[in-house]
Write an enzyme that holds these catalytic residues in place. Structure first.
Site, short mmCIF file in Angstrom:
data_model
loop_
_atom_site.label_atom_id
_atom_site.label_comp_id
_atom_site.label_asym_id
_atom_site.label_seq_id
_atom_site.Cartn_x
_atom_site.Cartn_y
_atom_site.Cartn_z
N ALA A 1 0.86 -1.18 0.00
CA ALA A 1 0.00 0.00 0.00
C ALA A 1 0.90 1.24 0.00
CB ALA A 1 -0.89 -0.02 1.23
N GLY B 1 0.71 -5.09 1.00
CA GLY B 1 -0.51 -5.21 0.21
C GLY B 1 -0.27 -5.86 -1.15
N GLU C 1 -0.36 -9.48 -0.49
CA GLU C 1 -1.77 -9.80 -0.19
C GLU C 1 -2.60 -9.83 -1.47
OE1 GLU C 1 -1.96 -6.59 2.67
OE2 GLU C 1 -2.34 -8.00 4.28
N GLU D 1 5.05 -4.96 7.01
CA GLU D 1 4.31 -3.91 7.71
C GLU D 1 4.81 -3.68 9.13
OE1 GLU D 1 2.98 -6.39 5.94
OE2 GLU D 1 1.28 -5.69 4.76
N1 DAK Z 1 4.60 3.20 -0.84
C1 DAK Z 1 5.00 4.36 -1.40
N2 DAK Z 1 6.14 4.49 -2.09
C2 DAK Z 1 6.93 3.41 -2.20
C3 DAK Z 1 6.57 2.15 -1.65
C4 DAK Z 1 5.34 2.07 -0.92
N3 DAK Z 1 4.89 0.93 -0.38
N4 DAK Z 1 7.57 1.27 -1.93
C5 DAK Z 1 8.48 1.95 -2.65
N5 DAK Z 1 8.10 3.24 -2.82
C6 DAK Z 1 8.81 4.29 -3.54
C7 DAK Z 1 10.03 4.77 -2.78
O1 DAK Z 1 9.65 5.69 -1.78
C8 DAK Z 1 10.83 5.37 -3.89
O2 DAK Z 1 10.29 6.62 -4.19
P1 DAK Z 1 11.23 7.93 -4.38
O3 DAK Z 1 12.09 7.96 -3.18
O4 DAK Z 1 11.98 7.61 -5.65
O5 DAK Z 1 10.28 9.05 -4.51
C9 DAK Z 1 10.55 4.45 -5.06
O6 DAK Z 1 9.36 3.77 -4.75
C10 DAK Z 1 11.65 3.41 -5.27
O7 DAK Z 1 11.82 2.73 -4.04
P2 DAK Z 1 13.24 2.56 -3.35
O8 DAK Z 1 14.16 3.68 -3.69
O9 DAK Z 1 13.00 2.32 -1.91
O10 DAK Z 1 13.76 1.23 -4.07
P3 DAK Z 1 14.79 0.16 -3.51
O11 DAK Z 1 15.08 -0.73 -4.66
O12 DAK Z 1 15.93 0.81 -2.81
O13 DAK Z 1 13.97 -0.65 -2.38
C11 DAK Z 1 12.00 -1.84 -1.54
C12 DAK Z 1 12.86 -1.43 -2.78
C13 DAK Z 1 10.75 -2.54 -2.04
C14 DAK Z 1 12.81 -2.80 -0.65
C15 DAK Z 1 11.65 -0.55 -0.73
O14 DAK Z 1 11.09 0.41 -1.62
C16 DAK Z 1 10.65 -0.80 0.34
O15 DAK Z 1 11.00 -1.31 1.42
N6 DAK Z 1 9.41 -0.39 0.13
C17 DAK Z 1 8.35 -0.44 1.14
C18 DAK Z 1 7.83 -1.83 1.29
C19 DAK Z 1 6.78 -1.90 2.37
O16 DAK Z 1 7.02 -1.59 3.54
N7 DAK Z 1 5.60 -2.34 1.98
C20 DAK Z 1 4.46 -2.45 2.93
C21 DAK Z 1 3.65 -1.20 2.86
S1 DAK Z 1 2.35 -1.22 4.06
C22 DAK Z 1 -5.06 -2.36 5.08
C23 DAK Z 1 -4.75 -3.24 4.05
C24 DAK Z 1 -3.48 -3.32 3.53
C25 DAK Z 1 -2.48 -2.50 4.01
C26 DAK Z 1 -2.76 -1.61 5.01
C27 DAK Z 1 -4.05 -1.52 5.54
N8 DAK Z 1 -6.36 -2.26 5.65
C28 DAK Z 1 -7.42 -3.20 5.17
C29 DAK Z 1 -6.73 -1.30 6.62
C30 DAK Z 1 -1.18 -2.63 3.43
C31 DAK Z 1 -0.14 -2.04 3.97
C32 DAK Z 1 1.14 -2.08 3.30
O17 DAK Z 1 1.31 -2.67 2.26
#
Ligand code: DAK
Length: 258
Positions: free
Chosen positions: A65, A109, A112, A132
């Site tokens: 997400a 997400g 998921e 998360e």
């Molecule tokens: N959201 C927003 N931007 C993201 C992103 C994300 N999840 N993942 C990556 N980006 C963006 C980065 O911020 C970066 O943007 P700029 O800095 O260039 O503006 C760009 O994508 C490239 O990412 P990186 O520079 O970080 O790339 P790397 O190759 O260095 O790293 C990575 C790749 C995938 C390891 C890293 O980007 C990362 O850790 N990303 C976050 C992964 C994460 O934590 N995902 C979980 C998100 S929380 C719900 C249902 C579902 C959810 C919530 C509630 N309900 C029913 C209430 C779901 C929640 C989630 O998914």
């Protein structure tokens, strides 16, 4: 609806949905999920479509997400707005088979979403995870439930508690994905598989999907009873007669999907 976050194509009775926010690794925004739901609605309503494929790009299926859009939301925002609950589950209610073709990151997400599809074909580059916990939250779109059913408690617990990612080999060993293919062949392979399904009799495909899904929701005894009832009902179809006659006459069946 005019799509800004996905690309949609049709190939030989297969609907292809490509998540398309490459700058943010296909982070899943509300807009994207609305568009995805709309595309699923349209493919489901289209009689010429027999199966769907959902994919991303080489680097990411979806990295979760959109954290930047969630960052400033408070409890009442997400509760009263039914954040994510509103539009995230649509793919899991599609009556036609949906294949996730996953290359690169499928995180949070994104993982998921892949698990909401009927099965996952993974590129050798695929990485799955529920990170998360590192953001101070937990999976919210079925991650703690579906991942546990796919890979068992021990792996799911470790992944949800540490955010550790699982590579394609481990995902296949654990039953999260059906197959691994070289990244360059991923889309072609997934489309070929979807076309194979789309060329079959639609009622039996839809009922097979329903019956397998039932295995997750009921006891073995109930599931077997359900399967038998569905099996028997297919003897009322033209396609059962056609399929068996075609086999005996050594020709290809000509389905009428009735
Ligand atoms: N959201 C927003 N931007 C993201 C992103 C994300 N999840 N993942 C990556 N980006 C963006 C980065 O911020 C970066 O943007 P700029 O800095 O260039 O503006 C760009 O994508 C490239 O990412 P990186 O520079 O970080 O790339 P790397 O190759 O260095 O790293 C990575 C790749 C995938 C390891 C890293 O980007 C990362 O850790 N990303 C976050 C992964 C994460 O934590 N995902 C979980 C998100 S929380 C719900 C249902 C579902 C959810 C919530 C509630 N309900 C029913 C209430 C779901 C929640 C989630 O998914």
């Amino acid at each position: 609806m005019n799509y800004q976050n996905i690309l949609v194509e049709t190939h030989d009775h297969v609907g292809l949905i490509i998540l398309n926010r490459p700058d943010v690794l296909n982070a899943l925004s509300d807009d994207l999920m609305d568009e995805l739901g709309d595309a699923v609605d349209k493919f489901e309503a289209d009689d010429s479509i027999g199966a769907l494929v959902v994919t991303g790009n080489d680097k990411a299926f979806a990295a979760g997400a959109d954290i930047k859009r969630m960052k400033d939301s408070g409890y009442m925002d997400v509760y009263m707005g039914n954040f994510i609950g509103r539009n995230w589950e649509r793919i899991s209610t599609c009556r036609k088979p949906v294949i996730a073709a996953v290359a690169g990151y499928a995180l949070g997400g994104g993982c998921e979403l892949a698990m909401m599809c009927d099965f996952i074909i993974a590129a050798d580059s695929a990485q799955f995870g529920q990170p998360e916990i590192k953001l101070g939250v937990i999976p919210g779109a079925g991650g703690t439930q579906r991942l546990t059913r796919f890979v068992g408690k021990s792996k799911a617990m470790e992944m949800c508690l540490t955010g550790r990612m699982m590579n394609a080999d481990e995902a296949e060993r654990s039953g999260l994905v059906s197959r691994i293919v070289p990244a360059d062949d991923l889309l072609e392979d997934a489309m070929k598989t979807a076309k194979k399904i789309a060329a079959l009799s639609k009622p039996s495909v839809m009922m097979a999907k329903t019956a397998v899904n039932r295995a997750y929701e009921t006891t073995l005894t109930e599931g077997v009873r359900f399967e038998r009832t569905i099996f028997q009902s297919l003897f009322a179809t033209d396609d059962k007669n056609e399929g068996m006659t075609a086999f005996i006459e050594k020709r290809k069946p000509d389905w009428n999907h009735r």
